[in-house]
Structures are given as C-alpha cells and as structure tokens.
Write a protein that holds these residues in place. Structure first.
Motif, PDB file in Angstrom:
ATOM      1  N   HIS A  21      -4.453 -36.608  14.999  1.00 55.48           N
ATOM      2  CA  HIS A  21      -4.814 -37.950  15.439  1.00 55.48           C
ATOM      3  C   HIS A  21      -6.300 -38.180  15.377  1.00 55.48           C
ATOM      4  CE1 HIS A  21      -4.456 -35.319  18.927  1.00 55.48           C
ATOM      5  NE2 HIS A  21      -3.166 -35.269  18.683  1.00 55.48           N
ATOM      6  N   SER A  22      -7.075 -37.296  15.999  1.00 59.56           N
ATOM      7  CA  SER A  22      -8.494 -37.596  16.049  1.00 59.56           C
ATOM      8  C   SER A  22      -9.303 -36.380  15.641  1.00 59.56           C
ATOM      9  CB  SER A  22      -8.838 -38.015  17.482  1.00 59.56           C
ATOM     10  OG  SER A  22     -10.201 -37.834  17.705  1.00 59.56           O
ATOM     11  N   ASN A  23      -9.978 -36.490  14.511  1.00 63.64           N
ATOM     12  CA  ASN A  23     -10.805 -35.372  14.073  1.00 63.64           C
ATOM     13  C   ASN A  23     -12.280 -35.679  14.228  1.00 63.64           C
ATOM     14  OD1 ASN A  23     -11.887 -36.499  11.428  1.00 63.64           O
ATOM     15  ND2 ASN A  23      -9.712 -36.880  11.278  1.00 63.64           N
ATOM     16  N   GLY A  24     -12.603 -36.937  14.475  1.00 61.87           N
ATOM     17  CA  GLY A  24     -14.002 -37.317  14.721  1.00 61.87           C
ATOM     18  C   GLY A  24     -14.893 -37.286  13.493  1.00 61.87           C
ATOM     19  N   LEU A  25     -14.318 -37.023  12.335  1.00 57.22           N
ATOM     20  CA  LEU A  25     -15.161 -36.893  11.135  1.00 57.22           C
ATOM     21  C   LEU A  25     -15.252 -38.190  10.325  1.00 57.22           C
ATOM     22  CD1 LEU A  25     -13.992 -33.361   9.986  1.00 57.22           C
ATOM     23  CD2 LEU A  25     -16.302 -33.986  10.661  1.00 57.22           C
ATOM     24  N   THR A  26     -14.406 -39.144  10.625  1.00 57.51           N
ATOM     25  CA  THR A  26     -14.394 -40.377   9.841  1.00 57.51           C
ATOM     26  C   THR A  26     -15.752 -41.079   9.890  1.00 57.51           C
ATOM     27  OG1 THR A  26     -12.058 -40.609  10.300  1.00 57.51           O
ATOM     28  CG2 THR A  26     -13.203 -42.577   9.520  1.00 57.51           C
ATOM     29  N   GLY A  27     -16.286 -41.366   8.706  1.00 58.16           N
ATOM     30  CA  GLY A  27     -17.565 -42.063   8.621  1.00 58.16           C
ATOM     31  C   GLY A  27     -18.777 -41.195   8.899  1.00 58.16           C
ATOM     32  N   GLN A  28     -18.555 -39.908   9.168  1.00 58.31           N
ATOM     33  CA  GLN A  28     -19.674 -39.020   9.525  1.00 58.31           C
ATOM     34  C   GLN A  28     -20.346 -38.426   8.297  1.00 58.31           C
ATOM     35  OE1 GLN A  28     -20.645 -38.143  12.903  1.00 58.31           O
ATOM     36  NE2 GLN A  28     -19.429 -40.016  13.071  1.00 58.31           N
ATOM     37  N   ASP A  29     -21.663 -38.190   8.406  1.00 64.48           N
ATOM     38  CA  ASP A  29     -22.348 -37.349   7.427  1.00 64.48           C
ATOM     39  C   ASP A  29     -21.957 -35.903   7.712  1.00 64.48           C
ATOM     40  OD1 ASP A  29     -23.974 -39.554   6.501  1.00 64.48           O
ATOM     41  OD2 ASP A  29     -25.125 -39.331   8.355  1.00 64.48           O
ATOM     42  N   ILE A  30     -21.973 -35.083   6.665  1.00 67.29           N
ATOM     43  CA  ILE A  30     -21.767 -33.640   6.863  1.00 67.29           C
ATOM     44  C   ILE A  30     -23.078 -32.969   6.444  1.00 67.29           C
ATOM     45  CG2 ILE A  30     -20.392 -31.597   6.276  1.00 67.29           C
ATOM     46  CD1 ILE A  30     -18.683 -33.767   7.588  1.00 67.29           C
ATOM     47  N   ILE A  31     -23.855 -32.562   7.429  1.00 64.02           N
ATOM     48  CA  ILE A  31     -25.200 -32.053   7.150  1.00 64.02           C
ATOM     49  C   ILE A  31     -25.301 -30.561   7.456  1.00 64.02           C
ATOM     50  CG2 ILE A  31     -27.673 -32.293   7.698  1.00 64.02           C
ATOM     51  CD1 ILE A  31     -26.516 -34.811   6.410  1.00 64.02           C
ATOM     52  N   SER A  32     -24.657 -30.162   8.568  1.00 61.79           N
ATOM     53  CA  SER A  32     -24.828 -28.787   9.053  1.00 61.79           C
ATOM     54  C   SER A  32     -23.515 -28.250   9.602  1.00 61.79           C
ATOM     55  CB  SER A  32     -25.865 -28.790  10.183  1.00 61.79           C
ATOM     56  OG  SER A  32     -25.808 -27.575  10.903  1.00 61.79           O
ATOM     57  N   VAL A  33     -23.387 -26.936   9.575  1.00 61.34           N
ATOM     58  CA  VAL A  33     -22.192 -26.336  10.179  1.00 61.34           C
ATOM     59  C   VAL A  33     -22.173 -26.514  11.698  1.00 61.34           C
ATOM     60  CG1 VAL A  33     -21.663 -24.641   8.392  1.00 61.34           C
ATOM     61  CG2 VAL A  33     -23.301 -24.059  10.197  1.00 61.34           C
ATOM     62  N   SER A  34     -23.322 -26.869  12.282  1.00 62.77           N
ATOM     63  CA  SER A  34     -23.333 -27.050  13.736  1.00 62.77           C
ATOM     64  C   SER A  34     -22.441 -28.220  14.150  1.00 62.77           C
ATOM     65  CB  SER A  34     -24.763 -27.266  14.236  1.00 62.77           C
ATOM     66  OG  SER A  34     -25.277 -28.427  13.636  1.00 62.77           O
ATOM     67  N   GLN A  35     -22.003 -29.044  13.194  1.00 59.62           N
ATOM     68  CA  GLN A  35     -21.084 -30.147  13.511  1.00 59.62           C
ATOM     69  C   GLN A  35     -19.634 -29.674  13.676  1.00 59.62           C
ATOM     70  OE1 GLN A  35     -23.151 -32.267   9.971  1.00 59.62           O
ATOM     71  NE2 GLN A  35     -21.813 -33.785  10.846  1.00 59.62           N
ATOM     72  N   PHE A  36     -19.381 -28.395  13.395  1.00 56.50           N
ATOM     73  CA  PHE A  36     -17.992 -27.918  13.407  1.00 56.50           C
ATOM     74  C   PHE A  36     -17.745 -26.933  14.528  1.00 56.50           C
ATOM     75  CE2 PHE A  36     -18.756 -29.561   9.242  1.00 56.50           C
ATOM     76  CZ  PHE A  36     -17.565 -30.186   8.912  1.00 56.50           C
ATOM     77  N   ASP A  37     -16.959 -27.377  15.524  1.00 50.93           N
ATOM     78  CA  ASP A  37     -16.498 -26.422  16.529  1.00 50.93           C
ATOM     79  C   ASP A  37     -15.146 -25.874  16.063  1.00 50.93           C
ATOM     80  OD1 ASP A  37     -14.697 -28.449  16.962  1.00 50.93           O
ATOM     81  OD2 ASP A  37     -15.511 -29.030  18.911  1.00 50.93           O
ATOM     82  N   ARG A  38     -14.561 -25.002  16.856  1.00 46.13           N
ATOM     83  CA  ARG A  38     -13.348 -24.336  16.377  1.00 46.13           C
ATOM     84  C   ARG A  38     -12.185 -25.297  16.206  1.00 46.13           C
ATOM     85  NH1 ARG A  38     -13.219 -17.973  18.108  1.00 46.13           N
ATOM     86  NH2 ARG A  38     -11.087 -18.202  17.359  1.00 46.13           N
ATOM     87  N   ALA A  39     -12.137 -26.337  17.031  1.00 48.82           N
ATOM     88  CA  ALA A  39     -11.043 -27.307  16.896  1.00 48.82           C
ATOM     89  C   ALA A  39     -11.173 -28.062  15.574  1.00 48.82           C
ATOM     90  CB  ALA A  39     -11.069 -28.277  18.070  1.00 48.82           C
ATOM     91  N   ARG A  40     -12.386 -28.436  15.252  1.00 46.21           N
ATOM     92  CA  ARG A  40     -12.609 -29.163  14.006  1.00 46.21           C
ATOM     93  C   ARG A  40     -12.340 -28.264  12.792  1.00 46.21           C
ATOM     94  NH1 ARG A  40     -17.793 -33.230  13.931  1.00 46.21           N
ATOM     95  NH2 ARG A  40     -16.501 -34.780  14.988  1.00 46.21           N
ATOM     96  N   LEU A  41     -12.716 -26.999  12.933  1.00 48.55           N
ATOM     97  CA  LEU A  41     -12.443 -26.053  11.839  1.00 48.55           C
ATOM     98  C   LEU A  41     -10.940 -25.908  11.631  1.00 48.55           C
ATOM     99  CD1 LEU A  41     -15.125 -23.343  12.715  1.00 48.55           C
ATOM    100  CD2 LEU A  41     -15.093 -24.780  10.666  1.00 48.55           C
ATOM    101  N   ALA A  42     -10.222 -25.796  12.748  1.00 50.25           N
ATOM    102  CA  ALA A  42      -8.765 -25.646  12.648  1.00 50.25           C
ATOM    103  C   ALA A  42      -8.154 -26.876  11.977  1.00 50.25           C
ATOM    104  CB  ALA A  42      -8.170 -25.445  14.037  1.00 50.25           C
ATOM    105  N   TYR A  43      -8.696 -28.042  12.309  1.00 49.72           N
ATOM    106  CA  TYR A  43      -8.209 -29.287  11.698  1.00 49.72           C
ATOM    107  C   TYR A  43      -8.433 -29.274  10.185  1.00 49.72           C
ATOM    108  CZ  TYR A  43      -8.258 -34.000   9.974  1.00 49.72           C
ATOM    109  OH  TYR A  43      -8.038 -35.100   9.186  1.00 49.72           O
ATOM    110  N   ILE A  44      -9.663 -28.958   9.772  1.00 49.29           N
ATOM    111  CA  ILE A  44      -9.979 -28.941   8.331  1.00 49.29           C
ATOM    112  C   ILE A  44      -9.127 -27.887   7.608  1.00 49.29           C
ATOM    113  CG2 ILE A  44     -11.805 -28.317   6.657  1.00 49.29           C
ATOM    114  CD1 ILE A  44     -12.074 -31.150   7.655  1.00 49.29           C
ATOM    115  N   PHE A  45      -8.961 -26.722   8.239  1.00 43.59           N
ATOM    116  CA  PHE A  45      -8.184 -25.664   7.586  1.00 43.59           C
ATOM    117  C   PHE A  45      -6.722 -26.081   7.430  1.00 43.59           C
ATOM    118  CE2 PHE A  45     -11.193 -21.934   8.912  1.00 43.59           C
ATOM    119  CZ  PHE A  45     -12.215 -22.539   8.190  1.00 43.59           C
TER     120      PHE A  45
END
Ligand code: NCD
Length: 331
Positions: A21-45
């Motif tokens: 439902h909500s990954n929080g990445l929509t419309g976001q720049d991807i600049i650094s790995v610091s934007q990815f916590d484990r929940a977000r990583l699990a979502y992308i994977f």
C-alpha cells in the motif's frame, strides 16, 4: 486504414499483492542509500521478485506505458545505463538515452548541469543521472521537478547498485544478518563500496575491508560502521579473509580518480582472485563484483558456481524495474 486493438501484454494487477500500500517512494528522488530502511528494502526486494517472475513469464508489460525516462550519463557506463533502459522498456515505458554521447549533446557546448536538467524534465517523467562530481545529483534534484535517480556521483554514492548488491546477497545466501562480508580493492574511491557499506550498517554483519593503505575506506564511512556497532577489521591481505568470508565483494581500482598515475600503477595489480585462491574459500559463499573488472577476478573463476557477478548484473534490471515503478507511483 486497418485498426489494431492493442491488448496489454501482461496483466500486472494479477501479480501485485495487496501488501504494497504505502512505500513512500512515489515522486521521490533516489540520492542515497540512507533513504532506505529495512521495510523499504523489503518492499523493493519483493517488487523485484515480481519483476523477475513477470520477465520470466512474458518478458514485458505495460505498467509504465506513456512514461518517459531521461538517462543522462556524464561518465562511462555499460550496466547501469543499459539496465535502466531495459528496465524502463520491459515496463512499457520509453527512454531518452544521453548515455554514450554527452559529447554529442549541448553539454559539449558548455551547457550547465542545471540547464540540462531543466530541459530534460520538460520531456521526461524521471531522470537517471551519473556525474563525476560528488553531490552533483542532489544539486540536480534540487533543480528538477521530476524525480532524479543517482546512478553514481563521483566517489560519493551509487545507491541503486547497493540495492542490487544487497538483493543479490539475499538471493544467493538466503540471508544478510549473520554474514561475514569482505570488500576488496579500491575502498577509497569505489562509490559502490561506500553505498553498500552504509546499507549494511542496518544488518548484523561482520565487515572485513581489504585494501592497500592509500585505498582504505574513508574515515567518515568507517565511523558509521563503528557507530552501528558492527564487528569490523581492516587488512592489506586477501589471505586474511578468504577462509571465512561469506561474500567476497571485489572492486576495480578506479584509475580515473587518481591525480597521481604513478600511485595508481603501484596499487593497480595488488589483488587477483583466482580459482586456486577459491580452493581456500567456503563451499557456500559468493564472489561479487559491480563490474567492470580489469584483472582483479581471473576468468578461471567464472565457471565456479560461487561466481555471482553475472547473476548480480541481471538482478540490477529487476531492482531498477522495481524502483522505477515505485518512483512513478505504480506500486
Ligand atoms: C561501478 C561504478 O560505475 O561505480 N560500476 C557500476 O556501476 N556497475 C564500478 C566501477 O566503475 O568500477
């Protein structure tokens, strides 16, 4: 005129499970790995798994039909540019590729990065940018109204590579926590090492850094590792790590980053991973490399099942498909 009715090649809705439902990445720049916590990583994977399944079954879909990606590379690239292009096209989108040819774009006439970005965003929904200056992708993102994805900013970061590296470790070994991960080569200038190391501070891993003195991991990143409380050691010698490494992450010495080429000559051939060396390694481990390699992994390693670098390349496409879909709001 004959009319053809275009049917979607693949009904993606059947694959997408409601957990996204909500990954929080929509419309976001991807600049650094610091934007990815484990929940977000699990979502992308988990999205990358879906992409792999979709590609295996039907090759492409129309999830991003009508979307355009501008791919702008001020430094050479084979895998990062090609995989972003393949990712976009497999999702039914289109690409403006300014990859092998900034010399043919207005950049060669002296156009600034800001103006180039402000131009491309008039045409494209998302921009992938590689640039030799650390911090430049953040600056470009500040100018742009569309998401900008960092495909490598000098010796800074290469976040999408780190995501595919971490995904590969997980896929190959089934876990990340508990592993002993050795990074070998140019730890000073290697942006893939910088991003992967930062990402790994979120896991309970042991890190071993193997480099000559002048190519040691930058202190600021080492401090992040220490602050995270990880077990960490540095050495000059691969022999110190080969016996118990679960992951051997080998990197190229980055010739183009040296101001003194004599120094490069001194360190360029220090490490070579060979099949003879791998007889000392665990049976269950992987050899990885962001590629390109220029001698640091001998070709006689390629047929070893532990050589994961070409599987790693393929994972890059799935991860970038997952990221593009997320950033463009097709979660
Ligand atoms: C790396 C890069 O460009 O940082 N390659 C890649 O993106 N796969 C590593 C390198 O150039 O050695």
């Amino acid at each position: 005129m004959q009319t053809t009715i275009l049917e979607p090649l693949f009904n993606f809705e059947n694959l997408v499970k409601p957990v996204h439902h909500s990954n929080g990445l929509t419309g976001q720049d991807i600049i650094s790995v610091s934007q990815f916590d484990r929940a977000r990583l699990a979502y992308i994977f988990s999205r990358a798994h879906e992409m792999r399944e979709m590609v295996g079954r039907v090759g492409s879909t129309d999830l991003l039909r009508g979307f355009i990606l501008a791919c702008l590379f001020y430094e050479p690239s084979t895998r990062t540019s090609a995989s972003f292009i393949a990712a976009m096209e497999r999702l039914g989108g289109s690409v403006i590729p300014i990859t092998q040819g900034v010399q043919f774009s207005s950049v060669s006439k002296g156009e600034t990065l800001a103006d180039t970005i402000r131009t491309l965003e008039q045409y494209a929904d998302v921009i992938v940018l590689r640039h030799p200056e650390t911090g430049s992708v953040q600056i470009a993102a500040d100018y742009a109204n569309v998401p900008v994805i960092n495909a490598g900013d000098g010796i800074g970061e290469h976040p999408t590579q780190a995501l595919l590296d971490l995904f590969t470790i997980q896929e190959e070994l089934g876990t990340i926590d508990g592993l002993k991960i050795a990074m070998v080569g140019d730890l000073r200038y290697g942006r893939t090492v910088h991003s992967l190391t930062k990402l790994l501070t979120q896991y309970r891993v042991s890190l071993r850094f193997v480099s000559p003195e002048i190519l040691r991991l930058p202190l600021v990143i080492m401090n992040e590792v220490i602050d995270a409380g990880l077990d960490v050691r540095e050495t000059h010698d691969v022999a110190d790590v080969i016996g118990d490494a679960d992951v051997l992450y080998v990197t190229r010495v980055q010739k183009e980053r040296f101001s003194d080429l004599a120094q490069y000559e001194e360190v360029k051939n220090l490490y070579e991973i060979t099949s003879e060396l791998l007889t000392k390694a665990k049976q269950k481990m992987v050899v990885m490399h962001p590629l390109p390699r220029v001698g640091e992994i001998h070709y006689n390693v390629d047929s070893d099942p532990r050589a994961a670098y070409f599987r790693q390349v393929k994972n890059g496409m799935y991860i970038r498909m997952a990221l593009l879909a997320a950033v463009l709001g097709k979660a």
